[in-house]
Design a protein around this motif. Sequence first.
Motif, mmCIF file in Angstrom:
data_model
loop_
_atom_site.group_PDB
_atom_site.id
_atom_site.type_symbol
_atom_site.label_atom_id
_atom_site.label_comp_id
_atom_site.label_asym_id
_atom_site.label_seq_id
_atom_site.Cartn_x
_atom_site.Cartn_y
_atom_site.Cartn_z
ATOM 1 N N UNK A 81 -12.164 26.626 19.208
ATOM 2 C CA UNK A 81 -12.580 26.048 17.928
ATOM 3 C C UNK A 81 -14.018 26.461 17.630
ATOM 4 N N UNK A 82 -14.291 26.655 16.360
ATOM 5 C CA UNK A 82 -15.634 27.047 15.953
ATOM 6 C C UNK A 82 -16.502 25.805 15.814
ATOM 7 N N UNK A 93 -20.948 28.911 16.167
ATOM 8 C CA UNK A 93 -20.726 29.546 17.454
ATOM 9 C C UNK A 93 -19.391 29.088 18.030
ATOM 10 N N UNK A 94 -18.906 29.839 19.005
ATOM 11 C CA UNK A 94 -17.704 29.454 19.753
ATOM 12 C C UNK A 94 -18.059 29.476 21.232
ATOM 13 N N UNK A 95 -17.429 28.623 22.030
ATOM 14 C CA UNK A 95 -17.714 28.640 23.463
ATOM 15 C C UNK A 95 -17.165 29.906 24.119
ATOM 16 N N UNK A 119 -22.371 33.555 19.327
ATOM 17 C CA UNK A 119 -22.664 33.302 17.909
ATOM 18 C C UNK A 119 -21.636 33.971 16.993
ATOM 19 N N UNK A 120 -21.351 33.313 15.882
ATOM 20 C CA UNK A 120 -20.467 33.846 14.862
ATOM 21 C C UNK A 120 -21.320 34.282 13.686
ATOM 22 N N UNK A 121 -21.138 35.533 13.264
ATOM 23 C CA UNK A 121 -21.921 36.070 12.152
ATOM 24 C C UNK A 121 -20.998 36.410 11.002
#
Length: 127
Positions: A81-82, A93-95, A119-121
């Motif tokens: 999950x985000x 971010x995601x683990x 990190x999610x970009x």
Amino acid sequence: MSTSEAVELTPTPLKKKDNEERISVASNWTLIWWRFKKHRLALICGVVLIVLYGVVLVPDFFATEDPEFTDALQAFMPPRSIQLFDDGQVSPWVPGVTGKRNPTTRRMEWQIDPNVKVPVKFFATGY
């Protein structure tokens, strides 16, 4: 009845007559479009279809991974999950995930590592 009231009543039949004339000379495609515009669900579905065609025309913009690159080891990685917030700030971010091969079954077993934050970009360059 005054003349002003009589004038107000007369445009209605003329308007109906004008609509009938407009319909009688309209092309088949125009008639279909007029009927289509009245149907709300059809308009919504048409917009969704146009968006999907847009995605098909520029797939590289919407792709999350390189279509030429495959990593078979990550094929059965569990979904994560985000998380939108990190230390009170908006930073998605995601683990992280760590994998280990089970020696008995020879299958990969994945564990979610909450200490690693990936990190999610959005709109980043590359895949």
